[in-house]
Design a protein around this motif. Structure first.
Motif, PDB file in Angstrom:
ATOM      1  N   SER A  11       0.547  -1.141  -0.079  1.00 11.65           N
ATOM      2  CA  SER A  11      -0.098   0.130  -0.422  1.00 11.65           C
ATOM      3  C   SER A  11       0.796   1.317   0.214  1.00 11.65           C
ATOM      4  O   SER A  11       1.705   1.256   0.649  1.00 11.65           O
ATOM      5  CB  SER A  11      -0.796  -0.256   0.925  1.00 11.65           C
ATOM      6  OG  SER A  11      -1.890  -1.420   1.066  1.00 11.65           O
ATOM      7  N   VAL A  12       0.413   2.162  -0.975  1.00 12.83           N
ATOM      8  CA  VAL A  12       1.198   3.740  -0.719  1.00 12.83           C
ATOM      9  C   VAL A  12       0.483   4.396  -0.025  1.00 12.83           C
ATOM     10  O   VAL A  12      -1.329   5.210  -0.695  1.00 12.83           O
ATOM     11  CB  VAL A  12       1.404   3.694  -2.097  1.00 12.83           C
ATOM     12  CG1 VAL A  12       1.662   5.443  -2.155  1.00 12.83           C
ATOM     13  CG2 VAL A  12       1.812   2.776  -2.803  1.00 12.83           C
ATOM     14  N   ARG A  13       0.605   4.456   1.431  1.00 15.60           N
ATOM     15  CA  ARG A  13      -0.286   4.946   2.491  1.00 15.60           C
ATOM     16  C   ARG A  13      -0.377   6.614   2.233  1.00 15.60           C
ATOM     17  O   ARG A  13      -1.613   7.004   2.573  1.00 15.60           O
ATOM     18  CB  ARG A  13      -0.016   4.860   3.787  1.00 15.60           C
ATOM     19  CG  ARG A  13       0.964   3.568   4.077  1.00 15.60           C
ATOM     20  CD  ARG A  13      -0.595   3.100   4.105  1.00 15.60           C
ATOM     21  NE  ARG A  13      -0.698   1.715   5.142  1.00 15.60           N
ATOM     22  CZ  ARG A  13      -1.365   0.538   5.117  1.00 15.60           C
ATOM     23  NH1 ARG A  13      -2.551   0.328   4.577  1.00 15.60           N
ATOM     24  NH2 ARG A  13      -1.030  -0.533   5.650  1.00 15.60           N
ATOM     25  N   ASP A  14       0.026   7.236   1.344  1.00 17.74           N
ATOM     26  CA  ASP A  14      -0.355   8.682   2.087  1.00 17.74           C
ATOM     27  C   ASP A  14      -1.159   8.565   0.429  1.00 17.74           C
ATOM     28  O   ASP A  14      -2.692  10.114   0.525  1.00 17.74           O
ATOM     29  CB  ASP A  14       0.976   9.893   1.453  1.00 17.74           C
ATOM     30  CG  ASP A  14       2.208   9.268   0.103  1.00 17.74           C
ATOM     31  OD1 ASP A  14       1.810   7.629  -0.265  1.00 17.74           O
ATOM     32  OD2 ASP A  14       2.666  10.048  -0.309  1.00 17.74           O
ATOM     33  N   TYR A  15      -1.338   7.746  -0.598  1.00 13.69           N
ATOM     34  CA  TYR A  15      -2.050   8.302  -2.130  1.00 13.69           C
ATOM     35  C   TYR A  15      -3.213   7.338  -1.046  1.00 13.69           C
ATOM     36  O   TYR A  15      -4.651   8.154  -1.627  1.00 13.69           O
ATOM     37  CB  TYR A  15      -2.034   7.320  -3.063  1.00 13.69           C
ATOM     38  CG  TYR A  15      -0.990   8.571  -3.782  1.00 13.69           C
ATOM     39  CD1 TYR A  15      -1.764   8.871  -4.917  1.00 13.69           C
ATOM     40  CD2 TYR A  15       0.582   8.864  -3.551  1.00 13.69           C
ATOM     41  CE1 TYR A  15      -0.537  10.112  -5.170  1.00 13.69           C
ATOM     42  CE2 TYR A  15       1.630   9.582  -4.071  1.00 13.69           C
ATOM     43  CZ  TYR A  15       0.441  10.901  -5.166  1.00 13.69           C
ATOM     44  OH  TYR A  15       1.403  11.165  -5.842  1.00 13.69           O
ATOM     45  N   LYS A  34      -4.918   7.657   1.754  1.00 12.68           N
ATOM     46  CA  LYS A  34      -5.363   8.075   2.809  1.00 12.68           C
ATOM     47  C   LYS A  34      -5.745   9.338   1.763  1.00 12.68           C
ATOM     48  O   LYS A  34      -6.410  10.625   2.917  1.00 12.68           O
ATOM     49  CB  LYS A  34      -4.673   8.648   3.670  1.00 12.68           C
ATOM     50  CG  LYS A  34      -3.633   7.486   4.783  1.00 12.68           C
ATOM     51  CD  LYS A  34      -3.395   8.229   5.904  1.00 12.68           C
ATOM     52  CE  LYS A  34      -3.249   6.754   6.843  1.00 12.68           C
ATOM     53  NZ  LYS A  34      -3.812   5.448   7.526  1.00 12.68           N
ATOM     54  N   ARG A  35      -5.388  10.487   1.062  1.00 10.05           N
ATOM     55  CA  ARG A  35      -6.012  11.475   0.131  1.00 10.05           C
ATOM     56  C   ARG A  35      -7.500  11.501   0.075  1.00 10.05           C
ATOM     57  O   ARG A  35      -8.463  12.491  -0.616  1.00 10.05           O
ATOM     58  CB  ARG A  35      -4.988  11.224  -0.912  1.00 10.05           C
ATOM     59  CG  ARG A  35      -3.752  11.861  -1.223  1.00 10.05           C
ATOM     60  CD  ARG A  35      -2.902  12.190  -1.937  1.00 10.05           C
ATOM     61  NE  ARG A  35      -2.217  12.601  -2.223  1.00 10.05           N
ATOM     62  CZ  ARG A  35      -0.598  12.889  -2.875  1.00 10.05           C
ATOM     63  NH1 ARG A  35      -1.741  13.409  -4.657  1.00 10.05           N
ATOM     64  NH2 ARG A  35       0.382  13.621  -2.924  1.00 10.05           N
ATOM     65  N   LYS A  69      -4.197   1.818  -3.356  1.00 10.79           N
ATOM     66  CA  LYS A  69      -3.683   0.462  -3.815  1.00 10.79           C
ATOM     67  C   LYS A  69      -3.800  -0.235  -5.053  1.00 10.79           C
ATOM     68  O   LYS A  69      -3.599  -1.398  -5.255  1.00 10.79           O
ATOM     69  CB  LYS A  69      -5.136  -0.721  -2.718  1.00 10.79           C
ATOM     70  CG  LYS A  69      -5.299  -0.074  -1.014  1.00 10.79           C
ATOM     71  CD  LYS A  69      -4.510  -1.161  -0.627  1.00 10.79           C
ATOM     72  CE  LYS A  69      -5.183  -0.905   1.009  1.00 10.79           C
ATOM     73  NZ  LYS A  69      -3.890  -1.571   1.832  1.00 10.79           N
ATOM     74  N   ASN A  70      -3.617   0.447  -6.098  1.00 11.22           N
ATOM     75  CA  ASN A  70      -3.234   0.202  -7.152  1.00 11.22           C
ATOM     76  C   ASN A  70      -2.176   0.590  -8.328  1.00 11.22           C
ATOM     77  O   ASN A  70      -2.097   1.120  -8.963  1.00 11.22           O
ATOM     78  CB  ASN A  70      -4.872   0.430  -8.113  1.00 11.22           C
ATOM     79  CG  ASN A  70      -5.305  -0.571  -8.104  1.00 11.22           C
ATOM     80  OD1 ASN A  70      -6.061  -1.510  -8.149  1.00 11.22           O
ATOM     81  ND2 ASN A  70      -7.085   0.096  -6.999  1.00 11.22           N
TER      82      ASN A  70
END
Length: 290
Positions: A162-166, A168-169, A177-178
């Motif tokens: 997971s790319v967490r900052d994206y 949580k946007r 998640k993609n």
């Protein structure tokens, strides 16, 4: 029985795992489609075909010499659950959900075992998530809980990177998640008959550079496999080759103090008892060629 998808020239093929070797199932049974989704949709009895392959004197190929593909290379749907372990919901500051937090992954995010997981240029907040993947073998709509496991063909390991900052946007989570190269899926599929019903009671671990980061049991899922299938099929038809990714336990990087983010060169492993070990090495995204 264990199946793999592996790459051959410009196509993928289905293999049957025999110890450290693989039998090319499509070489023995050219009538079976070489894509797992199409093979399942065709109604072919893959287990019987696999048993016959294992009993034959067919050529064995060293598994180490094959380039694997994701277990299901192009699923029709990849439905993921968020917050499906109570301890993970709690570490993220949330209570137990009243209904599963579903989101979708696209097939373009998938990578095979031992393919690099990509840390994107736009973020440094790359996180691991050890998860159980369910591969659907039969179509179903409005399936009751007591019949739901009849739809399951098998199970595999998944790392829902997971790319967490994206993530949580947006409250939808989908964009984080993609990213390409973030859905590690493999190395093989274990048929449902080899495991406890719903793959319950299996230890699930994530290790980062050899350090245990997540250590739980699939019995701790809030919604088990059967209940999840029943809930999903209230809304949609599950089809052969669809994948359900069952959520992650506590211990993720963003919830640690300080947070732990994956970097170039890190090795992350997801291991589930009775299913296997999925290894991924993280690499920084490269600038496109000019």
């Amino acid at each position: 029985m264990k199946f793999v998808s592996f790459r051959s020239a410009t196509t993928t093929r289905i293999g049957v795992l025999d110890g450290d070797a693989v039998i090319d199932l499509n070489a023995l049974r050219p009538d079976i489609p070489a894509d797992l989704t199409k093979a399942l949709a065709s109604g072919a009895d893959l287990v019987a075909a696999g048993e016959a392959a294992l009993a034959s004197d067919a050529r064995r190929i060293a598994a180490s010499g094959l380039k694997l593909a994701p277990v299901v290379p192009r699923p029709g749907k990849i439905v993921c659950l968020g917050l499906n372990y109570f301890d993970h919901a709690k570490e993220g500051g949330r209570e137990k959900p009243d209904y599963p937090w579903f989101f979708l992954r696209g097939a373009t995010s998938l990578i095979a075992a031992d393919e690099p997981g990509i840390r994107p240029r736009v973020s440094e907040k790359l996180d691991y998530e050890a998860e159980l993947a369910v591969v659907i073998g039969k179509s179903g709509r409005h399936v009751p809980v007591d019949r739901a496991l009849e739809l399951v063909f098998g199970y595999a390991c998944f790392n829902d990177i997971s790319v967490r900052d994206y993530q949580k946007r947006t409250p939808q989570w989908t964009i984080g998640k993609n990213f390409d190269g973030t859905g590690a899926f493999g190395p093989h599929l274990v048929t449902a008959d080899e495991l406890p019903p719903g793959a319950a009671g299996l230890r699930i671990q994530c290790r980062l550079n050899g350090e245990v980061m997540q250590d739980a049991n699939t019995a701790s899922m809030i919604w088990g496999v059967a209940e999840t299938i029943a809930i999903l099929t209230e809304c949609l038809t599950l089809e052969p080759g669809d994948v359900i990714v069952m959520g992650t336990p506590a211990g993720v990087g963003f919830a640690r103090n300080p947070p732990v983010w994956m970097r170039d060169g890190d090795r992350v492993e997801v291991e589930i008892d009775g299913i296997g070990l999925l290894a991924t090495t993280i690499r920084d995204e490269q600038e496109p060629a000019r």
